[in-house]
Design a protein around this motif. Structure first.
Motif, short mmCIF file in Angstrom:
data_model
loop_
_atom_site.label_atom_id
_atom_site.label_comp_id
_atom_site.label_asym_id
_atom_site.label_seq_id
_atom_site.Cartn_x
_atom_site.Cartn_y
_atom_site.Cartn_z
N THR A 1 0.86 -1.26 0.12
CA THR A 1 0.18 0.04 -0.05
C THR A 1 0.97 1.15 0.06
OG1 THR A 1 -1.76 -1.20 1.20
CG2 THR A 1 -1.80 0.95 1.19
N ASP B 1 -5.76 2.07 1.07
CA ASP B 1 -6.63 1.63 2.16
C ASP B 1 -7.76 2.68 2.84
OD1 ASP B 1 -5.13 -0.57 2.43
OD2 ASP B 1 -3.81 -0.09 3.99
N SER C 1 -4.37 -4.10 5.01
CA SER C 1 -5.19 -3.71 3.89
C SER C 1 -6.29 -5.06 3.90
CB SER C 1 -4.79 -4.19 2.36
OG SER C 1 -3.72 -2.99 2.34
N ASP D 1 -4.07 -2.67 -5.65
CA ASP D 1 -3.20 -3.16 -4.39
C ASP D 1 -4.08 -4.02 -3.56
OD1 ASP D 1 -1.65 -3.23 -2.04
OD2 ASP D 1 -2.66 -1.53 -1.15
MG LIG Z 1 -1.90 -2.87 1.95
#
Ligand SMILES: [Mg+2]
Ligand SMILES: Nc1nc2c(ncn2[C@@H]2O[C@H](COP(=O)(O)OP(=O)(O)OP(=O)(O)O)[C@@H](O)[C@H]2O)c(=O)[nH]1
Length: 630
Positions: free
Chosen positions: A18, A30, A41, A61
Motif C-alpha cells: 500500500t 486503504d 489492507s 493493491d
Molecule cells: Mg496494504
C-alpha cells in the motif's frame, strides 16, 4: 490506439504494497475505516497510475494477510503484470510464496520484483536477503524479472521504478480477443439519487452509456445510466479498464459481487465446467474424487466438487496436469481460457489452479474415453474442438462455437462450410445428420414391417423416440430433408417410406376383403364394427389394424363410436342430397325425406358431411359449402 493495463501489487503482509502504491500514485488505497485503524489492507484497492495519451495504467493493491487470500485472488484476477513486493528486513515470507503460486496459476506471465524498506537494513543483511529472494524466484515466472530496490517513505528509487514500469508496459502486447462485453462485478453500492452502481474490471469488449445489458446468472435486464473511470464520467469503457457503472432497472438486492454484467447471450450460465487442473507441488493432503473445493474465478468464489475421470485421488507432489471437471453449487458465467484458483475449504489451503476448457459442460462417464474427449477439447485444433464439441452436444449455435470454444470469427467462417446448418445459426456435423437419417429410416422401416396395414408411423412417435439423443430442430430438419429427397412421404402426421403403401396380409386378405364388401353393401345402415368382424371371424389384433387401414386409406370413415361407414356409402348419400336439394339450404327433416333414414343414422351422417367440409350447420339449417360439380 490506447493501451490499458492493470498492475497488481502482491506480497506478504506489511511488506509495503500500500505504501508503494501511494509512493507511485499519490493515492492511499486503504480507504476503509478498519483498514486505516488497523493499518492493514482488507479489500483490493484501485488507484490510477499513468494517464498518458497512449498509455493508461491502474494499480490494484491487494491485501497480504493470509486470511484475505480470497480478496487477493479477486483483486489480481484481471491484471496484466505484477509487482511482487518483498520487504528488505524480512525477505521471502509465506504469502510471498503463496501469492507467487496464485499469480502463476492465474497465468500471469510478467512482472517486476521490488524490494522495499531498504532504509531498514544494513548492507550485510541486504545481501543475505537478496540471495534468498533470488533463490526463491528460481523456476517461477519472475525468475528473470527486473528487480528494483526502493524506500517508499523516502522515495529512494521510486522515480527509476516508475520509468521502468512505463518502459515494460510499452513493450507488452495485449492479446487480441474479440469476445463480447463482460464485467465480473466485485463491488456493488448505491449512490443517493442515482441508484445502483457496480464496479469491476472489464474482461472483454466495451460498454457505452445508454446500452442495455444483463446481469447474470439472474438474467436481469439493466440499462447503463452512467460510466465512470476513476471518478471521471466517460461515454465508453473497454477491456482492461477499472470501471464503475450506474445501472437502471435494478435494486441493490438483485446484484452482488461475483455476478457478471454482459451485453448479450454470448456467455453461458452453467454449474458444470471442464477444466485443466494444475495441482500445487507442496499441498498437505491428497485431493480425493468428489472432494469439496472452493473455486475462485473472476470475482466469484463458489463451492463445488472436483470430479476426476481417470483416478480416485491425486497424490501430494503428483505434479502433473489433469483434465477433469468441477460440479458447482451455484451457477457461474465464465469463458473458455479463463484462469482460476482452487482452494480446499477445510483445512484451508490453495491446492492448485488451471483454466476452463468448456464453460458449459455435461456429465460424463468415468474412463479413458472421457479423458480423450477432454484432451481433444483442450488441445485440438479449432476444427478438432468444434467436431468434439458437436459430437457431444449434437447441435451448436454460432455463438456457442465462437465463445465456448474460444474460436475466432475468422476461423469459424473458414470451418463453416464443413458443417451443416440446420437452421439459421445452428450447426451440426454431416456425420451426425447421416446417423439421424439412418436411425429414422430404420424406425420407419421396422414400423412398416410390424404394421403392414398402416399408412405410416406417427411423426410424434419418431420425435419422442429420438429426442432424448437429438434436439427436435435436428429431427425436423432431417424429416424435411428426407421428404424433399423423396425418401419418405408424409400424409397428415403419418410418415412412410416413399415406395410403401399399406396392404393386407396375405393370409387374411380374402376375409378382410369380404368384410369390406359387406361394409359397402350395408351402406348407411351399417352395423357395429364388432359384429361385422366377429361375423367374419377376424381376430382382434388384425381387425384393429384393418380398422386403421380403412380409415387411413380413406376407404371408410368413423361414423360414430362403434361404427365405420364406407366411403362408397357416404358418396352415394351425398350425391342424392345434392341432387334433391339442388344445393339449396336444407333441414334435418328434408334430409330425412330424401335419404329415408332413421335419426340414428341420419344425424351421424350429416355430422360427417359437416366434418368432411361438404356442408355446414347454421342453426336448424345446413348450408352447402361446395358449388355445383364439386
Ligand atoms: Mg496494504
Ligand atoms: N521505512 C519504510 N517503511 C515502510 C516502507 N513501506 C512500508 N513501510 C511501512 O510498513 C508498514 C506496512 O506497510 P503497508 O504498505 O501497509 O504494507 P502492506 O503490504 O500494504 O500490508 P497489507 O496490505 O496489510 O498486506 C507501514 O507502517 C509502512 O509505513 C518503506 O519502503 N520504508
Amino acid at each position: 490506439m490506447n493501451k490499458y493495463f492493470t498492475i497488481g501489487m502482491a506480497g506478504h503482509i506489511d511488506h509495503g504494497k500500500t505504501t508503494l502504491t501511494k509512493a507511485l500514485t499519490g493515492i492511499n488505497t486503504d480507504q476503509l475505516k478498519e483498514e486505516k485503524e488497523k493499518n492493514i489492507s482488507i479489500e483490493p484497492g484501485f488507484a490510477p497510475f499513468i494517464r498518458e495519451e497512449k498509455l493508461e495504467v491502474s494499480i490494484v493493491d491487494v491485501p497480504g494477510h493470509e486470511k484475505f487470500i480470497r480478496q487477493m485472488i479477486a483483486g489480481v484476477a484481471g491484471i496484466d503484470i505484477v509487482i511482487l513486493v518483498i520487504a528488505a528486513d524480512e525477505g521471502v515470507m509465506p504469502q510471498t510464496k503463496e501469492h507467487l503460486d496464485i499469480l502463476s496459476l492465474l497465468g500471469i506471465e510478467s512482472g517486476l520484483v521490488v524490494i522495499t524498506k531498504i532504509t531498514q537494513v544494513d548492507e550485510e543483511l541486504f545481501e543475505i536477503i537478496l540471495e534468498d529472494v533470488k533463490e526463491n524466484l528460481q523456476q517461477t515466472f519472475l525468475e528473470d524479472a527486473p528487480m528494483y530496490v526502493v524506500d517508499s517513505i523516502t522515495k529512494k528509487g521510486i522515480p527509476e521504478l516508475k520509468d521502468a514500469i512505463r518502459e515494460k508496459l510499452l513493450h507488452i502486447e495485449k492479446k487480441d480477443r474479440q469476445a463480447s462485453f463482460r464485467l465480473p462485478i466485485d463491488n456493488v453500492f448505491t449512490v443517493k439519487g442515482r441508484g445502483v452502481v457496480v464496479r469491476g474490471t472489464i474482461y472483454d469488449g466495451e460498454v457505452r452509456q445508454g446500452e442495455r445489458l444483463k446481469v447474470l446468472p439472474a438474467n436481469k435486464e439493466v440499462r447503463v445510466r452512467q460510466i465512470q473511470r476513476h471518478h471521471k464520467q466517460k461515454d465508453v469503457a473497454s477491456r482492461g479498464q477499472r470501471t464503475a457503472i450506474n445501472l437502471g432497472g435494478i435494486t441493490h438486492e438483485e446484484v452482488s459481487r461475483g455476478d457478471v454484467l454482459v451485453a448479450d447471450d454470448f456467455y453461458p450460465v452453467s454449474n458444470r465446467i471442464d477444466i485443466v487442473f494444475y495441482p500445487l507441488k507442496d499441498i498437505h493432503l491428497k485431493i480425493k474424487q468428489r472432494q469439496p473445493i472452493k473455486l475462485h474465478i473472476g470475482t466469484s468464489e463458489i463451492m463445488g466438487k472436483i470430479i476426476f475421470f481417470d483416478r480416485n485421488e491425486m497424490n501430494v507432489n503428483e505434479n502433473e496436469e489433469v483434465v477433469c471437471q468441477l460440479q458447482l453449487n451455484e451457477e457461474v458465467v465464465v469463458a473458455r481460457g479463463d484462469r482460476f484458483i482452487l482452494r480446499r475449504p477445510t483445512p484451508v489451503e490453495t491446492i492448485g489452479g488451471g483454466w476452463v476448457i468448456d464453460p458449459n459442460a455435461k456429465k460424463y462417464r468415468f474412463g479413458k474415453k472421457t479423458i480423450e474427449q477432454l484432451k481433444l477439447k483442450k488441445e485440438g485444433s479449432s476444427e478438432d474442438r468444434i467436431i468434439a464439441q458437436i459430437e457431444e452436444k449434437i447441435v451448436l449455435t454460432e455463438t456457442e462455437i465462437v465463445n465456448d470454444l474460444a474460436i475466432s470469427e475468422k476461423e469459424f467462417s473458414e470451418m463453416r462450410r464443413n458443417l451443416l446448418e440446420i437452421e439459421e445459426g445452428f450447426y451440426t456435423l454431416h456425420s451426425i445428420f447421416e446417423r439421424v437419417k439412418d436411425k429414422m429410416i430404420a424406425l420407419i422401416t421396422s414400423f412398416h414391417e410390424r404394421y403392414q396395414m398402416r399408412i405410416g408411423i406417427n411423426k410424434a412417435e419418431i420425435v419422442s423416440e429420438l429426442k432424448q439423443q437429438y434436439p427436435e430442430s435436428l429431427l425436423e430438419f432431417t424429416i424435411d430433408t428426407l421428404r424433399n429427397d423423396h425418401n419418405i412421404k408424409i400424409s397428415n402426421q403419418f410418415i412412410s417410406l416413399a415406395h410403401v403403401v399399406p396392404s393386407l396380409p396375405h393370409q387374411w386378405k380374402t376375409r378382410l376383403e369380404n368384410m369390406e364388401k359387406e361394409l359397402i353393401k350395408q351402406g348407411v345402415e351399417v352395423e357395429k364394427w364388432s359384429e361385422l368382424h366377429s361375423k367374419h371371424h377376424i381376430p382382434t389384433d388384425i381387425q384393429k389394424e384393418f380398422y386403421y387401414f380403412l380409415i387411413q386409406t380413406k376407404k371408410a370413415f368413423v361414423f360414430d363410436d362403434d361404427r365405420l361407414i364406407s366411403k362408397a356409402a357416404v358418396d352415394q348419400a351425398l350425391r342424392k342430397l345434392k341432387e334433391h336439394t339442388d344445393l339449396k339450404d336444407f333441414t334435418l327433416q328434408t334430409a330425412r325425406e330424401i335419404l329415408q333414414l332413421t335419426r340414428k343414422n341420419l344425424v351421424p351422417l350429416l355430422e360427417l358431411l359437416d366434418y368432411l367440409g361438404y356442408t355446414k350447420r347454421v342453426g336448424n339449417m345446413r348450408t352447402w359449402m361446395i358449388s355445383d360439380g364439386a
